[in-house]
Design a protein around this motif. Structure first.
Motif, PDB file in Angstrom:
ATOM      1  N   GLU A 108     -13.952 -16.060  -1.371  1.00 43.22           N
ATOM      2  CA  GLU A 108     -13.969 -14.650  -0.969  1.00 43.22           C
ATOM      3  C   GLU A 108     -12.775 -14.273  -0.108  1.00 43.22           C
ATOM      4  N   ASP A 109     -12.269 -15.208   0.686  1.00 43.63           N
ATOM      5  CA  ASP A 109     -11.178 -14.875   1.599  1.00 43.63           C
ATOM      6  C   ASP A 109      -9.801 -15.127   0.985  1.00 43.63           C
ATOM      7  N   HIS A 110      -9.729 -15.455  -0.299  1.00 44.41           N
ATOM      8  CA  HIS A 110      -8.433 -15.720  -0.924  1.00 44.41           C
ATOM      9  C   HIS A 110      -7.771 -14.418  -1.356  1.00 44.41           C
ATOM     10  N   THR A 111      -6.488 -14.301  -1.055  1.00 45.58           N
ATOM     11  CA  THR A 111      -5.722 -13.108  -1.417  1.00 45.58           C
ATOM     12  C   THR A 111      -4.538 -13.518  -2.284  1.00 45.58           C
ATOM     13  N   LEU A 112      -4.292 -12.779  -3.346  1.00 48.32           N
ATOM     14  CA  LEU A 112      -3.152 -13.007  -4.226  1.00 48.32           C
ATOM     15  C   LEU A 112      -1.929 -12.338  -3.623  1.00 48.32           C
ATOM     16  N   LEU A 117      -8.447  -9.361 -10.696  1.00 55.98           N
ATOM     17  CA  LEU A 117      -7.433 -10.072  -9.934  1.00 55.98           C
ATOM     18  C   LEU A 117      -7.865 -10.357  -8.504  1.00 55.98           C
ATOM     19  N   GLY A 118      -8.924  -9.687  -8.051  1.00 60.03           N
ATOM     20  CA  GLY A 118      -9.354  -9.873  -6.679  1.00 60.03           C
ATOM     21  C   GLY A 118      -8.468  -9.101  -5.720  1.00 60.03           C
ATOM     22  N   ARG A 119      -8.535  -9.475  -4.436  1.00 56.42           N
ATOM     23  CA  ARG A 119      -7.738  -8.762  -3.447  1.00 56.42           C
ATOM     24  C   ARG A 119      -6.282  -9.194  -3.541  1.00 56.42           C
ATOM     25  N   ILE A 120      -5.393  -8.226  -3.331  1.00 59.00           N
ATOM     26  CA  ILE A 120      -3.959  -8.428  -3.540  1.00 59.00           C
ATOM     27  C   ILE A 120      -3.182  -7.953  -2.315  1.00 59.00           C
ATOM     28  N   ILE A 180      -6.070  -3.716  -2.492  1.00 58.91           N
ATOM     29  CA  ILE A 180      -4.655  -4.055  -2.398  1.00 58.91           C
ATOM     30  C   ILE A 180      -4.056  -3.468  -1.127  1.00 58.91           C
ATOM     31  N   SER A 181      -3.142  -4.202  -0.512  1.00 63.82           N
ATOM     32  CA  SER A 181      -2.375  -3.684   0.618  1.00 63.82           C
ATOM     33  C   SER A 181      -0.908  -3.938   0.342  1.00 63.82           C
TER      34      SER A 181
END
Length: 420
Positions: free
Chosen positions: A205-209, A251-254, A304-305
């Motif tokens: 859950e805490d992984h960011t691309l 893609l999940g969070r980016i 995304i940020s």
């Protein structure tokens, strides 16, 4: 192979106009000085060379020359006149017995012309997968033509196809006289110290691309606008409470680090605002990597940020931070990504002479280690799908990148010219 020289041997390096010509020359100069040579740079008067070379402590002479390609007939005449005028000026600078290395472009022509007239040893380095017009013209006079790519297209001047493989090894046959040598493109060796990254098959859950966006040192308006609309597409798409975006292939969070180019920085920030993307972080180029790496990933309520920097000074940390890169495909960028082993979506500059950026990117794409999107193909949907494909096969792509060996090009070239 060059002959052994005394410590007073002098090498003239004609490079500049763009960083793609200048930085390989600096890398070679570092090795030449270690081999006992004195080096002098002949560059354009655009200013970037002055700033860079003074940082490195190398002597240089600025030339007032205008580019030949892409201009009007009148500009071509002016360019030819400036080349002839500068060639005359260099007659008292380039001495008989000097070794001259040229790196292509209009900056090379005066130095090469004087070298030919005075019988100086002339060497050429071609950065791109398609040989430039100046280098093609001069190649018949050179002792050795160093090629970055095993299949450099030298056109009628010889096919330039080396006997080397994807490792950048081997001698090219060129005109059949053995003067072509595949060495790779000299870049800073520090990129090879970057460790391969990893994306878990099942992402926690805490992984960011982390996606790094590069449009070249001057930036790219086309890539800037593409990323702006891609971010808008992702932000406005369907996503669950964890920020996983269904329309983007989950893609999940980016997190995006976007180098816009200094002149396009304000325009890029405004572009994000125009499509309704607020809260974009504008960060200083020097501190951008640390400031992003130290943030607490992305906001969990958004998919995304984005962090925009006019220029990223610390490219080592930027590559190290990234999982995937979106980039133009100048030769230096291609070889940096190859050394850093970072999967990339290449978007070649459509107006590059002889479409050389596309052919540069093919070197990696043909190995299954990257994706090419032409400017016609580069839509937000296609970019997202390309990124998703690499995320889904990430370890395999990294493995293919690692299998394309990168040699110490600067050392190979320096030792070829000045054997120890």
């Amino acid at each position: 192979m060059g002959k052994k020289h005394t410590r007073t041997a002098r090498v003239i390096l004609a490079a500049g106009g763009t960083g793609g010509h200048l930085y390989p020359a600096i890398s070679i100069a570092d090795h030449l000085t270690n081999n006992g040579a004195q080096v002098v740079f002949l560059v354009s008067n655009r200013g970037i060379e002055r700033q860079v070379l003074e940082q490195h402590g190398y002597p240089y002479l600025e030339q007032r020359i205008t580019g030949f390609m892409g201009g009007s007939a009148l500009n071509k005449v002016r360019s030819l006149y400036s080349i002839m005028r500068q060639s005359l000026a260099l007659m008292g600078v380039v001495r008989k017995g000097d070794t001259v290395i040229v790196f292509g472009g209009f900056v090379s022509m005066p130095a090469a012309s004087v070298a030919i007239l005075k019988g100086c040893p002339l060497y050429i380095h071609e950065q791109n997968a398609v040989m430039g017009r100046a280098n093609k013209l001069l190649s018949k006079y050179a002792r050795t033509v160093f090629l970055s790519y095993p299949r450099t297209q030298a056109g009628s001047g010889g096919n330039g196809n080396g006997n080397g493989n994807g490792n950048g090894n081997g001698n090219g046959n060129g005109n059949g006289d053995g003067k072509f040598l595949v060495t790779g493109n000299p870049i800073r060796n520090l990129f090879s110290n970057i460790q391969p990254n990893h994306i878990p098959a099942v992402r926690p859950e805490d992984h960011t691309l982390n996606i790094l966006v590069l449009g070249g040192s001057q930036g790219s308006r086309f890539i800037n606008n593409l990323i702006i609309h891609t971010v808008s597409h992702i932000t406005n798409g369907e996503h669950d409470q964890q920020g996983n975006l269904g329309t983007a292939g989950n893609l999940g969070r980016i997190q995006v680090m976007h180098q816009s180019g200094g002149k396009l920085y304000d325009e890029t920030l405004q572009g994000y605002s125009d499509v309704g993307i607020d809260g974009i972080d504008g960060v200083d180029g020097v501190d951008s990597v640390d400031s992003i790496a130290n943030t607490n990933s992305t906001d969990r309520t958004t998919p995304i940020s984005v962090h925009v920097a006019p220029y990223i000074d610390d490219m080592f940390s930027a590559y190290e931070w990234s999982h995937i890169v979106v980039s133009r495909s100048g030769s230096s960028s291609v070889f940096e990504l190859l050394q850093a082993r970072r999967p990339c979506v290449f978007i070649p500059f459509a107006k590059a002479i002889d479409n050389h950026q596309y052919h540069n990117a093919e070197f990696i794409a043909h190995a299954g280690a990257g994706v090419i999107l032409t400017e016609l193909e580069a839509t937000p949907e296609n970019l997202i799908n390309s990124i998703h494909t690499m995320v889904s096969n990430y370890d395999s792509v990294v493995s293919k990148l690692s299998s394309i060996g990168v040699k110490n090009s600067s050392e190979i070239i320096a030792n070829h010219i000045f054997p120890k």
